[in-house]
Write a protein that holds these residues in place. Structure first.
Motif, PDB file in Angstrom:
ATOM      1  N   PRO A   1      75.228  -5.739 -31.129  1.00 49.77           N
ATOM      2  CA  PRO A   1      75.944  -6.725 -31.932  1.00 49.77           C
ATOM      3  C   PRO A   1      75.094  -7.967 -32.184  1.00 49.77           C
ATOM      4  O   PRO A   1      74.451  -8.494 -31.273  1.00 49.77           O
ATOM      5  CB  PRO A   1      77.146  -7.075 -31.058  1.00 49.77           C
ATOM      6  CG  PRO A   1      76.623  -6.916 -29.658  1.00 49.77           C
ATOM      7  CD  PRO A   1      75.570  -5.849 -29.690  1.00 49.77           C
ATOM      8  N   THR A   2      75.122  -8.462 -33.392  1.00 53.77           N
ATOM      9  CA  THR A   2      74.401  -9.693 -33.727  1.00 53.77           C
ATOM     10  C   THR A   2      75.318 -10.792 -34.244  1.00 53.77           C
ATOM     11  O   THR A   2      74.846 -11.845 -34.658  1.00 53.77           O
ATOM     12  CB  THR A   2      73.297  -9.405 -34.768  1.00 53.77           C
ATOM     13  OG1 THR A   2      73.866  -8.760 -35.913  1.00 53.77           O
ATOM     14  CG2 THR A   2      72.211  -8.511 -34.186  1.00 53.77           C
ATOM     15  N   THR A   3      76.630 -10.563 -34.189  1.00 49.75           N
ATOM     16  CA  THR A   3      77.616 -11.600 -34.492  1.00 49.75           C
ATOM     17  C   THR A   3      78.786 -11.448 -33.514  1.00 49.75           C
ATOM     18  O   THR A   3      78.981 -10.387 -32.914  1.00 49.75           O
ATOM     19  CB  THR A   3      78.177 -11.508 -35.928  1.00 49.75           C
ATOM     20  OG1 THR A   3      78.968 -10.309 -36.048  1.00 49.75           O
ATOM     21  CG2 THR A   3      77.058 -11.497 -36.966  1.00 49.75           C
ATOM     22  N   ALA A   4      79.582 -12.507 -33.390  1.00 51.63           N
ATOM     23  CA  ALA A   4      80.771 -12.440 -32.557  1.00 51.63           C
ATOM     24  C   ALA A   4      81.755 -11.404 -33.094  1.00 51.63           C
ATOM     25  O   ALA A   4      82.463 -10.740 -32.330  1.00 51.63           O
ATOM     26  CB  ALA A   4      81.441 -13.819 -32.482  1.00 51.63           C
ATOM     27  N   GLN A   5      81.792 -11.233 -34.410  1.00 48.77           N
ATOM     28  CA  GLN A   5      82.687 -10.256 -35.022  1.00 48.77           C
ATOM     29  C   GLN A   5      82.306  -8.831 -34.615  1.00 48.77           C
ATOM     30  O   GLN A   5      83.166  -7.975 -34.410  1.00 48.77           O
ATOM     31  CB  GLN A   5      82.670 -10.404 -36.542  1.00 48.77           C
ATOM     32  CG  GLN A   5      83.317 -11.693 -37.047  1.00 48.77           C
ATOM     33  CD  GLN A   5      82.516 -12.948 -36.698  1.00 48.77           C
ATOM     34  OE1 GLN A   5      81.278 -12.926 -36.721  1.00 48.77           O
ATOM     35  NE2 GLN A   5      83.220 -14.030 -36.378  1.00 48.77           N
ATOM     36  N   HIS A   6      80.990  -8.576 -34.494  1.00 46.33           N
ATOM     37  CA  HIS A   6      80.558  -7.256 -34.019  1.00 46.33           C
ATOM     38  C   HIS A   6      81.075  -6.986 -32.615  1.00 46.33           C
ATOM     39  O   HIS A   6      81.488  -5.861 -32.297  1.00 46.33           O
ATOM     40  CB  HIS A   6      79.028  -7.170 -34.013  1.00 46.33           C
ATOM     41  CG  HIS A   6      78.399  -7.211 -35.358  1.00 46.33           C
ATOM     42  ND1 HIS A   6      77.059  -7.477 -35.543  1.00 46.33           N
ATOM     43  CD2 HIS A   6      78.915  -7.009 -36.595  1.00 46.33           C
ATOM     44  CE1 HIS A   6      76.774  -7.453 -36.834  1.00 46.33           C
ATOM     45  NE2 HIS A   6      77.886  -7.164 -37.496  1.00 46.33           N
ATOM     46  N   VAL A   7      81.062  -8.006 -31.762  1.00 44.69           N
ATOM     47  CA  VAL A   7      81.566  -7.836 -30.396  1.00 44.69           C
ATOM     48  C   VAL A   7      83.054  -7.504 -30.426  1.00 44.69           C
ATOM     49  O   VAL A   7      83.536  -6.627 -29.699  1.00 44.69           O
ATOM     50  CB  VAL A   7      81.307  -9.094 -29.549  1.00 44.69           C
ATOM     51  CG1 VAL A   7      81.853  -8.909 -28.140  1.00 44.69           C
ATOM     52  CG2 VAL A   7      79.827  -9.428 -29.507  1.00 44.69           C
ATOM     53  N   GLN A   8      83.800  -8.204 -31.278  1.00 42.25           N
ATOM     54  CA  GLN A   8      85.229  -7.919 -31.410  1.00 42.25           C
ATOM     55  C   GLN A   8      85.467  -6.485 -31.853  1.00 42.25           C
ATOM     56  O   GLN A   8      86.401  -5.823 -31.392  1.00 42.25           O
ATOM     57  CB  GLN A   8      85.862  -8.876 -32.410  1.00 42.25           C
ATOM     58  CG  GLN A   8      86.220 -10.243 -31.844  1.00 42.25           C
ATOM     59  CD  GLN A   8      87.063 -11.035 -32.817  1.00 42.25           C
ATOM     60  OE1 GLN A   8      86.654 -11.282 -33.947  1.00 42.25           O
ATOM     61  NE2 GLN A   8      88.248 -11.427 -32.381  1.00 42.25           N
TER      62      GLN A   8
END
Length: 334
Positions: free
Chosen positions: A156-163
């Motif tokens: 993941p390279t964004t917080a949205q990817h983690v979500q």
């Protein structure tokens, strides 16, 4: 839990409290987002392995703060570094470089995957540094932090990817898109010689110039490599099957498939054409740093668009492209 703005001091303090209590927190670095736990607590680190579905013998990288706090953490987790490793610390920390060093006995055994060595890194991202300093002030000397994704999948390279990976299962500290975009360069310093285990944004040439020694190839040495993050043959894989191809083969394949091509996505530096409206064509940057920054986000986007097959133009030879080439080769092997 929820996503919190990494610019908020309250969010940083909340995250530090969660880590001190043995919980998990996703946090940004300049490379990718990490899934963090107190590296000194084996029970907390076990939570990382469980959440990711990661084998417990596959070691994690421990992140430490810069400055005095980082120096204290080094002495806590690692035995004295050889001179060439000290030079690498001075040259590249904070930054996207992980050093595999001899571990202090009785410390962070779970994070080390049970080995006598441990991977240490001092990240450059300001949010990561704020979190690490807050943790150190609360007695958490280092934060074990593999990429915040399910094991073997796209980082993941964004917080949205983690979500997308974990839903609302944990606290995510949002630091914006990652500037580097691929994981850190890993150099093994535990055998008295610098050995490159994983390429990244910091190149062979830069490492050799900084430490004053030639990097040894991992296959030259008789002793087996210490296990290290992200060095499995198959890793970083999207859901779609990925293939690496030269530009001529890409265009030939598109021509053969013609207007009937579907569920196919292509990432290439060369301009390509398809007669099908159902083929997704995306240009890869000519600059290797820009390509690295986009890599994982592009693969995730192709999955989201329903691609079943991803064709990627083989990156050029040369040290500047080695990190991107490594990630794509491992993704293709999955």
């Amino acid at each position: 839990m929820t996503v919190r703005d990494g610019r908020s001091p309250d969010a940083i303090q909340e995250a530090a409290r969660v880590l001190r209590a043995g919980g998990l927190v996703a946090f940004p670095t300049e490379t990718v987002y990490g899934l963090g736990a107190d590296a000194s607590r084996d029970d907390a680190v076990a939570g990382i392995f469980s959440a990711k579905g990661r084998p417990s013998n596959h070691p994690l990288i421990v992140h430490v703060a810069a400055g005095i706090k980082g120096t204290e953490a080094l002495s806590r987790f690692a035995q004295p570094l050889p001179p060439f490793a000290q030079k690498l610390v001075q040259a590249f920390w904070p930054g996207p470089l992980t050093l595999i060093v001899t571990r202090q006995p009785g410390v962070a055994a779970a994070a080390a995957g049970g080995q006598d060595t441990i991977g240490l890194r001092c990240p450059a991202h300001p949010v990561a540094q704020a979190l690490l300093v807050a943790c150190a002030e609360q007695g958490v000397a280092g934060v074990a932090g593999p990429s915040a994704n399910r094991f073997g999948r796209v980082s993941p390279t964004t917080a949205q990817h983690v979500q997308q990976e974990f839903g609302d299962e944990l606290l995510v500290i949002d630091g914006g898109p990652c500037e580097v975009g691929i994981e850190s360069t890993i150099v093994d310093c535990s055998r008295g010689l610098p050995v490159l285990l994983r390429p990244g944004a910091i190149t062979r040439t830069q490492i050799e110039a900084a430490c004053g020694e030639s990097l040894r190839d991992r296959h030259e040495l008789q002793a087996p490599d210490p296990r290290a993050s992200g060095t499995l043959e198959a890793h970083y894989a999207p859901s779609a099957k990925l293939r690496l191809m030269e530009a001529k083969a890409l265009q030939t394949g598109l021509d053969l498939l013609g207007a009937n091509a579907a569920h196919l996505a292509v990432w290439s530096r060369s301009p390509l054409k398809s007669r099908s409206q159902r083929v997704v064509l995306r240009r890869m940057p000519d600059d290797p740093a820009a390509a690295a920054r986009q890599l994982f986000a592009v693969l995730r986007a192709f999955d989201a668009e329903g691609a079943k097959l991803i064709w990627v133009e083989t990156p050029p030879a040369g040290p500047e492209w080695e990190g991107v080439r490594d990630r794509l080769q491992r993704a293709a092997a999955a």
